[in-house]
Design a protein around this motif. Structure first.
Motif, PDB file in Angstrom:
ATOM      1  N   UNK A   1       8.526  -6.289 -10.137  1.00 43.66           N
ATOM      2  CA  UNK A   1       7.578  -5.617  -9.263  1.00 43.66           C
ATOM      3  C   UNK A   1       8.231  -4.460  -8.517  1.00 43.66           C
ATOM      4  N   UNK A   2       9.485  -4.676  -8.093  1.00 42.09           N
ATOM      5  CA  UNK A   2      10.173  -3.604  -7.347  1.00 42.09           C
ATOM      6  C   UNK A   2      10.228  -2.315  -8.142  1.00 42.09           C
ATOM      7  N   UNK A   3      10.710  -2.468  -9.372  1.00 44.74           N
ATOM      8  CA  UNK A   3      10.879  -1.299 -10.229  1.00 44.74           C
ATOM      9  C   UNK A   3       9.560  -0.563 -10.375  1.00 44.74           C
ATOM     10  N   UNK A   4       8.518  -1.330 -10.591  1.00 44.85           N
ATOM     11  CA  UNK A   4       7.211  -0.723 -10.780  1.00 44.85           C
ATOM     12  C   UNK A   4       6.777   0.042  -9.532  1.00 44.85           C
ATOM     13  N   UNK A   5       6.951  -0.599  -8.391  1.00 46.66           N
ATOM     14  CA  UNK A   5       6.509   0.042  -7.155  1.00 46.66           C
ATOM     15  C   UNK A   5       7.318   1.307  -6.867  1.00 46.66           C
ATOM     16  N   UNK A   6       8.616   1.263  -7.168  1.00 45.18           N
ATOM     17  CA  UNK A   6       9.437   2.457  -6.945  1.00 45.18           C
ATOM     18  C   UNK A   6       8.941   3.592  -7.821  1.00 45.18           C
ATOM     19  N   UNK A   7       8.685   3.253  -9.079  1.00 43.07           N
ATOM     20  CA  UNK A   7       8.210   4.269 -10.011  1.00 43.07           C
ATOM     21  C   UNK A   7       6.911   4.888  -9.513  1.00 43.07           C
ATOM     22  N   UNK A   8       6.020   4.023  -9.081  1.00 46.41           N
ATOM     23  CA  UNK A   8       4.729   4.477  -8.560  1.00 46.41           C
ATOM     24  C   UNK A   8       4.938   5.414  -7.378  1.00 46.41           C
ATOM     25  N   UNK A   9       5.847   5.003  -6.486  1.00 48.18           N
ATOM     26  CA  UNK A   9       6.079   5.799  -5.290  1.00 48.18           C
ATOM     27  C   UNK A   9       6.593   7.183  -5.668  1.00 48.18           C
TER      28      UNK A   9
END
Lengths: 493, 582
Positions: free
Chosen positions: B262-270
């Protein structure tokens, strides 16, 4: 599964689970923090027209009402629902929903009753449903169900049960012979509908003597379970106990009786009630627990009265310094032990409130005792007592530190109670496993332990790495440098 | 992330219809009491009601004030009182006391009780006994299925678990009726229906959840599809109510993911978001106008969603680090695999001794018991004693409940049962032996988890790393350590298109009376609808199970629809069994 020890270690060391760790300084968390910063930095730009919060966006396309909020408001205005308000305090759903636009229901009430009005918009499932409302919903809705009355007296048992199942009011009075009653019950049971079975049982309970009812239910287990459930629901404790007695379910009888103590608030009365439970036919094991429960409450009442007096007199230092936060009544044994280690640690075994007395009376295992005493004494920062807790003397008079729990636990508990580094250090040093010791020492910044351990391991690299973590110009740095420069050590790397 | 479904995967039916039906019926019922009225709502019904109606709808139909049904006298000046309640005895007593208080004060008002989803005869009995039958009119609001999401329907009856598995109360009516509809000679729309009792698979429900949605549920408690994020998540001084469903684009993409992804995804989104905002630099007026009118709103919404979920992740991380989650998970996995039992037992013991959360301790004990077919008597005694000492003697009742539900049991001394069993099986044919075993099983509900696990290969053999980013099987919902039993059974049946070859498993599951009807024979059923699978969980399902089956669906081209008596998790199960309400 027959794994050897080696296999297990390999298993746990394998990378399988490393993908997911909850370590503090994890890469992923810092990644997360970074994203958070990025998102937050956008805020200035985004929040130009504030108030426009998450809430107003219709996430589901179908906005949600603030029914719970509204209830809070009524509670507030009527001024008597303090508790209810407490419950809702955190919800803050006013801000969340109040500004939602009214939903545009494409589906008006009148169109609903006409059956199918907008065939185009129906999905496959609604197709299925559109039949039903047209045929049966409308007439059902036409008159509230409660108004259905049935004055006919000729329903057969199976017809009667079927009507009951549809929620219709239906007189059972005509089933007067035992045979009829039982047939009715059997029909109900075969329907697998708890509501109907209960309805029939209510009738049977009213029209049959206890003995006959119990006798017949004993051979009808499904119905019997429903009666038990029903009696519990309506709280007919007396009949329930009679039933268990009749069925010879002695343990359930005892437990059921014991359960009643939860409804007794007054401690004296509760104690007296528990006393009546002691002789009940519990399992051997539970009998001991019941006896202990009684003894515990008895003790608590004595301690509570005594301490309340001491506290209000204001002469005892410990109570002045650390006023009691709550009464000790009805607390678990371990909490009581903690309390007694906190307020009555030094008391002689003779008093009811002394920890040693509690330990003996309730046969508290060493492990449990030490954990609790440690937590209590550490909370008071009585490091001397902590020390004494683990010190044993052998017959030659040498002292040694021993603990029935792992020293890593001791360290954790001490740290939680913010013990000073010198104290922590001493116990970190007692941790047997070198890796655990190093981890703990690093985590809790016991520099000396880390440095000494690295030196003992002859691990120059790790010591070098640690050097970068200590403060510049500190005593630790000096110590590390001294060791690194020492020619006496044969480093392994 | 959020892999798309196969192109030939069937469409889901539109369940929002159910909400409209429920709303319209409620309105109809309110109109049955014309004029101004105050509405009393049972606490348990408030969240479900929130999902289908709001205050303005109620106001439109002349509801004046709203109250919660609680054990207090109500101060309402309205001439008409309406109660919206579950059919429970205590609610009836509440209504009766209100009516009787009015009577003795010489006051006459109109009273109406609306039962949801149905009226019970026992309720009317109470009204009769209290002398208010006839003063109160009764109605039913047949609101039994609440669509929580596009593929999830909930009956919102959390107490079903306790009533059914502890009290054995029969609550079949609703389901049976549904099946009636299903077979009314129409073209079948659903290819398979599974009805699963929760007690078939307690293990899965008892595990700590590590997919995002499950973790959010374990940490913050999702209630009726929405969650209250406190100040620690919102990083402001107020809490925020957030609906969690497929409409939330960010959530939709991470809900089924293992937490570590989830972290990776959220960072990418950000980062993407940042880039899109950055585009506005160097725009001319016209471009800017376009940007503001067309993109800004979407970006803003995404921004809000992102900060909510990042906040939630952070808060979860903090909590889990604090409670030594790593060690806990390690113990759970050891229990599932069945090694290091002694170590796990002493871990649980320490948990209890340190008075760590009573629910957690109970959960671990149950997990130990079910995976090991009961605790050995010595352990049972000592853990129970320590539990009572740590959390209070009244939990004696909790232990009695758990034993009856088969969640926490003691092995028969010397395991005589197995000895007799194996002797018997040698003497008689397999089939008869099975029957005899069943008879024994009913005496002492054995979970047989170890044997089932072996048969169904629930613990995947993994060489090297289990890549949680690209899951290979449903085990990913438990970090690759365990395939949820409930989901594995469904997978196997779908794969074989029958229960054939699963006899041994069924025997181990104590499913002596397996009801199996083969409805798929109908050739009119198109292949598309055959792949629409309805899974009914009696006694609750977890988000992990939902995630696992959604994964299976994406892999094999099925679409699953979940119907559950309530969404559950380990804490809810344990609380239902606990006598002392927190």
């Amino acid at each position: 599964m027959n794994r050897t020890k080696g296999d297990e270690e390999e298993y746990w060391n394998s990378s399988k689970f490393k993908a997911f760790t909850f370590d503090d300084e994890d890469d992923e968390l810092s990644q997360l923090k970074e994203s958070k910063r990025a998102v937050n930095s956008l805020r200035d730009f985004v929040d130009d027209d504030d108030d426009d919060d998450l809430e107003r966006v219709s996430w589901s396309g179908e906005p949600v009402g603030s029914i719970s909020w509204s209830i809070k408001e009524t509670a507030g205005s009527s001024g008597s629902n303090q508790e209810g308000r407490e419950q809702f305090k955190s919800r803050n759903s006013f801000s969340s929903y109040a500004q939602l636009p009214k939903p545009a229901s494409t589906y008006s009430l009148s169109s609903f009753f006409r059956g199918r009005t907008r065939p185009g918009s129906f999905q496959s499932l609604s197709d299925a449903l559109s039949d039903t409302p047209a045929k049966s919903y409308a007439p059902e809705l036409g008159r509230p169900k409660g108004e259905y009355r049935d004055y006919s007296n000729d329903w057969s048992p199976s017809d009667t049960v079927r009507r009951l199942r549809k929620g219709k009011v239906c007189s059972l009075e005509r089933f007067r012979s035992l045979q009829d009653k039982l047939q009715l019950l059997e029909e109900a049971v075969s329907m697998h509908d708890g509501n109907v079975i209960t309805a029939v049982l209510i009738f049977l309970k009213r029209t049959l003597s206890k003995e006959i009812l119990f006798r017949e239910l004993e051979v009808r287990q499904v119905a019997l379970r429903h009666l038990i459930h029903f009696l519990k629901e309506i709280g007919d404790q007396k009949l329930l106990l009679d039933l268990f007695r009749f069925l010879d379910r002695t343990e359930e009888l005892a437990l059921s009786h014991y359960r009643e103590h939860l409804n007794i608030q007054d401690p004296e009365k509760r104690k007296e009630f528990l006393k009546t439970c002691i002789g009940l036919p519990f399992s051997a094991e539970d009998s001991v627990h019941i006896q202990d429960h009684y003894t515990l409450l008895e003790r608590q009442i004595i301690i509570e009265a005594n301490d309340r007096h001491l506290e209000s007199a204001g002469q005892t230092e410990i109570f002045r310094k650390h006023p009691r936060k709550a009464s000790i009544l009805n607390m678990p044994l371990v909490t009581t032990l903690f309390y007694s280690c906190f307020y009555h640690y030094t008391e002689a075994e003779g008093t009811f409130s002394s920890p040693v007395n509690l330990k003996k009376t309730f046969k508290i295992p060493d492990k449990q005792y030490v954990l609790t005493a440690l937590a209590a004494r550490a909370k008071l920062r009585a490091w001397h007592d902590v020390d004494a807790l683990f010190t044993t003397k052998n017959w030659l008079g040498y002292t040694k530190k021993k603990a029935p729990i792992g020293f890593h636990r001791v360290v954790e508990i001490l740290h939680k109670n913010s013990a000073p580094v010198q104290i922590l250090q001493e116990y970190v040093n007692l941790v047997e496993d070198v890796d655990t010791k190093l981890n703990l020492a690093t985590k809790f910044k016991c520099h000396d332990v880390v440095i000494d351990t690295c030196r003992d391991l002859k691990d120059r690299q790790q010591l070098l790495a640690y050097r970068s973590k200590v403060d510049k110009g500190s005593a630790e740095e000096e110590k590390i440098d001294a060791i690194l420069n020492s020619s006496q050590i044969r480093w392994k790397n | 992330m959020a892999f798309p479904h196969r192109l030939d995967a069937p469409e889901l039916p539109d369940f929002s219809m159910l909400k409209r039906l429920a709303r319209d019926q409620l309105i109809y019922l309110l109109e049955q009491l014309p004029g101004k009225k105050d509405l009393f709502i049972e606490a348990d019904l408030m969240s479900p009601l929130d999902r289908i109606a709001n205050v303005s709808i109620l106001k439109q139909h002349e509801v004046d004030k709203l109250y919660k049904v609680e054990n207090k006298p109500a101060i309402s000046s309205s001439e008409q009182l309406c109660f919206l309640v579950r059919p429970r005895i205590k609610n009836m007593r509440y209504v009766a006391s209100l009516v009787n208080a009015d009577k003795s004060a010489g006051r006459t008002r109109k009273y109406k009780v609306i039962f949801s989803p149905q009226k019970f005869h026992a309720c009317e009995m109470v009204l009769e006994e209290e002398g208010v039958y006839g003063d109160v009119s009764c109605d039913e609001w047949a609101f039994s299925l609440l669509p929580l999401d596009v593929d999830l329907l909930s009956m919102e009856l959390p107490e079903f678990f306790r009533d059914y598995f502890l009290m054995s109360y029969e609550l079949w009516r609703t389901l049976e009726e549904e099946e009636d509809c299903e077979t009314k000679g129409r073209r079948p729309e659903v290819g398979h229906i599974f009805l699963l009792d929760r007690d078939v698979d307690f293990v899965t429900a008892l595990c700590s959840q590590v997919v995002y949605e499950g973790l959010v549920d374990d940490t913050f408690r999702i209630k009726c599809g929405s969650v209250d994020f406190g100040p620690e998540v919102t990083s402001s001084d107020r809490s925020l109510k957030v609906l969690l469903n497929a409409e939330d684009k960010v959530f939709h993409e991470i809900r089924n993911e293992h937490f570590s992804n989830v972290f990776g995804f959220l960072s990418q989104k950000a980062r993407n978001l940042q880039a899109q905002y950055d585009r506005r630099r160097g725009m001319d007026i016209k471009q800017m106008k376009n940007f503001v009118s067309q993109e800004l709103k979407g970006l803003k919404q995404e921004h809000r969603l992102l900060s909510v979920h990042i906040g939630a992740c952070e808060s979860i991380m903090k909590k889990k680090t604090k409670q030594d989650f790593q060690e806990l998970i390690k113990t759970e996995h050891a229990l599932l695999e069945g090694f290091n039992i002694r170590e796990s037992t002493s871990y649980i013991e320490e948990h209890i001794d340190r008075q760590v959360s009573p629910i957690e301790s109970l959960r671990l004990m149950c997990l130990l018991s079910i995976t090991e077919n009961g605790l050995i008597p010595k352990d049972y005694r000592s853990l129970k004693t320590q539990y009572l000492q740590s959390y209070g003697p009244e939990h004696l009742l909790t232990f009695s409940n758990l034993r009856r539900a088969g969640l926490l049991t003691e092995q028969a001394p010397g395991d005589t049962l197995t000895a007799v069993e194996s002797k018997v099986s040698k003497l008689v044919t397999d089939k008869a032996a099975g029957k005899i075993t069943d008879a024994f099983s009913s005496l002492a509900k054995r979970s047989n988890f170890r044997a089932i696990s072996k048969k169904l290969n629930l613990i995947p053999r993994v060489d090297g790393e289990y890549d949680l980013k690209v899951p290979r099987d449903m085990a990913y919902v438990f970090s690759g350590a365990y395939v949820p039993l409930s989901c594995r059974i469904i997978e196997q049946v779908l794969e074989r298109r029958s229960w054939q070859g699963l006899d041994e498993v069924l025997r181990l599951l104590n499913c002596s009376e397996l009801a199996f009807t083969d409805m798929a024979k109908d050739d009119k059923a198109s292949s598309e609808c055959l792949r629409l699978v309805f899974v009914v969980f009696l006694g609750g399902c977890t988000f992990s199970e939902i995630s696992a089956l959604r994964f299976l669906g994406r892999e094999k081209g099925f679409r699953f629809i979940f119907l559950t008596t309530a969404v559950t998790n380990s804490a809810r199960l344990m609380e239902a069994m606990s006598e002392v309400k927190a």
